[in-house]
Design a protein around this motif. Structure first.
Motif, PDB file in Angstrom:
ATOM      1  N   LEU A   1      -4.894 -25.168 -11.357  1.00 47.05           N
ATOM      2  CA  LEU A   1      -4.303 -25.811 -10.179  1.00 47.05           C
ATOM      3  C   LEU A   1      -4.434 -27.327 -10.277  1.00 47.05           C
ATOM      4  CD1 LEU A   1      -5.462 -23.450  -7.271  1.00 47.05           C
ATOM      5  CD2 LEU A   1      -3.160 -23.700  -8.205  1.00 47.05           C
ATOM      6  N   GLY A   2      -5.641 -27.800 -10.598  1.00 43.65           N
ATOM      7  CA  GLY A   2      -5.821 -29.233 -10.787  1.00 43.65           C
ATOM      8  C   GLY A   2      -4.971 -29.767 -11.921  1.00 43.65           C
ATOM      9  N   TYR A   3      -4.909 -29.006 -12.993  1.00 44.63           N
ATOM     10  CA  TYR A   3      -4.137 -29.393 -14.174  1.00 44.63           C
ATOM     11  C   TYR A   3      -2.644 -29.479 -13.853  1.00 44.63           C
ATOM     12  CZ  TYR A   3      -2.358 -29.081 -18.988  1.00 44.63           C
ATOM     13  OH  TYR A   3      -1.702 -29.303 -20.166  1.00 44.63           O
ATOM     14  N   GLY A   4      -2.133 -28.464 -13.174  1.00 42.56           N
ATOM     15  CA  GLY A   4      -0.702 -28.431 -12.868  1.00 42.56           C
ATOM     16  C   GLY A   4      -0.280 -29.531 -11.916  1.00 42.56           C
ATOM     17  N   ILE A   5      -1.066 -29.749 -10.860  1.00 46.25           N
ATOM     18  CA  ILE A   5      -0.742 -30.817  -9.908  1.00 46.25           C
ATOM     19  C   ILE A   5      -0.802 -32.170 -10.594  1.00 46.25           C
ATOM     20  CG2 ILE A   5      -1.527 -31.993  -7.820  1.00 46.25           C
ATOM     21  CD1 ILE A   5      -2.499 -29.233  -6.811  1.00 46.25           C
ATOM     22  N   SER A   6      -1.816 -32.364 -11.425  1.00 47.85           N
ATOM     23  CA  SER A   6      -1.956 -33.631 -12.140  1.00 47.85           C
ATOM     24  C   SER A   6      -0.803 -33.862 -13.110  1.00 47.85           C
ATOM     25  CB  SER A   6      -3.282 -33.643 -12.902  1.00 47.85           C
ATOM     26  OG  SER A   6      -3.388 -34.788 -13.716  1.00 47.85           O
TER      27      SER A   6
END
Length: 438
Positions: free
Chosen positions: A60-65
């Motif tokens: 989730l953090g990776y995708g949003i970033s």
């Protein structure tokens, strides 16, 4: 040193950075087999959903970033500085993770780690687009993507070794230092963008910065076949993250391998991925752009069949062999994704276009570990309903059901590959007809 040689040193640097980033990502996948680590974060060994959510939090953090931060990195910092800032941040987060002594804090640290690593592949794609033409980008894309398989191949036995020889927190400390000590000097020495690609050009004002970001995002959204490529990427990454995060536990609990055996057996599919990614890169350059969608179709069929055979195999070593084959077929399709994005986007929009496809794809794929965990838990407890303890047989049935979800991801990849071929073929036909009429 010639510019042609220098550009390949940059590709090798990106390959190394991708590899060490993937060791960071799967560290937790091995640690959840350790009782001391589970006790530290107050996590129950049978709570598969919460275990899967640790991988989902990262994604989730990776995708949003990847979706949100990539345009800012491209416009404000450029490839070189963005890589350095990212390495510092994710090295510090990894090293400090053992300080988080609760499940909620560890979950937050995984989100932060994902945020720091999010723009990596987009920046790599931008570098390759700037240095290589469309008809020669197969091999550099393959080399960068080989870092995925190598990181997983080295990561499983490395973390397994650290876990058997030292305390569980040693893996976080070793990996945190490795990111900074190895990654940053390589970027400083070898990653250079050619003149005219905006690397290192600072905006004159906040308005100029926002204008650049808006222009990059707008251009990225005009990439040809963007939705289709994003859907394909989502399905491909769902397989990668579902299989890689549950593979160690699957091998130990569903197939009965020891911790030592689990480390090296889990690495074998990843070496197959490395070999296949290189093969896929060569195929891209040999086949030509119009035939690249056939790689998606053929490889996805191979992955689905291999996983089906692995689920139904009685012998544990045969099951492991089938998973090696599945990862080989997955590796064939891996370099075709960034190659397709680079082909369909303008050079100045490539990083952001890949940020969209990789970011959204990662967000969608990030739910696969948690989804598989839910299915594994539900089927395991359902099969063991007659007993308060979940038996080994019911646990195995849960893992087989969870891994069956991976077959569905490849059905989506096949369909998207077919539609890409169909649409590109229709556009070429229309272009030829238009030129004949004129």
């Amino acid at each position: 040193m010639s510019s042609k040689a220098m550009r390949w040193y940059g590709v090798v640097t990106l390959f190394v950075i991708v590899a060490i980033s993937y060791v960071d990502r799967i560290n937790i996948a091995v640690l959840i087999t350790d009782a001391a680590f589970l006790k530290h974060v107050a996590l129950d060994a049978s709570d598969r959903v919460s275990q899967g959510l640790l991988a989902t939090a990262f994604m989730l953090g990776y995708g949003i970033s990847a979706f949100v931060l990539t345009p800012f990195c491209s416009a404000l910092f450029g490839v070189r500085r963005s890589l350095i800032y990212g390495l510092v941040l994710w090295g510090v987060v990894t090293w400090a993770s053992p300080m988080f002594n609760s499940y909620g804090l560890l979950l937050a640290s995984r989100v932060l780690l994902g945020v720091s690593e999010g723009p990596l592949f987009s920046l790599a794609s931008s570098y390759i687009k700037a240095h290589f033409k469309s008809d020669e980008n197969g091999k550099p894309n393959a080399l960068v993507n080989m870092g995925t398989g190598l990181g997983l191949a080295v990561g499983y036995p490395l973390v397994g070794y650290l876990l058997t020889q030292f305390e569980w927190d040693s893996s976080f400390h070793v990996l945190g230092v490795l990111n900074i000590v190895l990654g940053i000097p390589l970027v400083l020495a070898f990653v250079r963008m050619p003149a005219g690609h905006g690397d290192g050009i600072k905006p004159s004002s906040l308005g100029d910065a926002m204008s650049r970001v808006a222009g990059i995002v707008k251009g990225a959204l005009h990439t040809r076949h963007l939705f289709l490529i994003t859907l394909l990427t989502s399905a491909a990454l769902a397989y990668l993250w579902g299989s890689s995060n549950w593979l160690p536990t699957y091998l130990r609990e569903a197939r009965g391998f020891s911790l030592r055996e689990m480390g090296w057996i889990a690495s074998l599919p990843q070496y197959a991925t490395v070999l296949a990614v290189f093969t896929g890169g060569v195929l891209i350059d040999k086949l030509g752009r119009d035939r690249v969608p056939f790689i998606f179709m053929g490889a996805s069929a191979g992955v689905a069949l291999s996983v089906l055979l692995a689920i139904n195999a009685r012998d544990p070593y045969m099951a492991a062999t089938c998973l090696v084959a599945a990862n080989f077929f997955w590796g064939l399709q891996s370099p075709a994704i960034p190659s397709t994005v680079q082909h369909c986007s303008r050079p100045e929009h490539t990083a952001s276009a890949f940020g969209v496809t990789n970011g959204v794809g990662s967000l969608v794929a990030g739910f696969m570990p948690a989804l598989m965990g839910g299915v594994i838990s539900a089927v395991s407890h359902g099969s063991g309903a007659a007993s308060t303890a979940v038996t080994a047989a019911s646990s195995a049935a849960g893992f087989f059901a969870g891994f069956a979800l991976l077959i569905g991801t490849q059905v989506v990849v096949f369909a998207c590959g077919f539609l890409l071929w169909w649409r590109e073929r229709a556009q070429r036909t229309a272009a030829v007809s238009g030129s004949q009429l004129s």
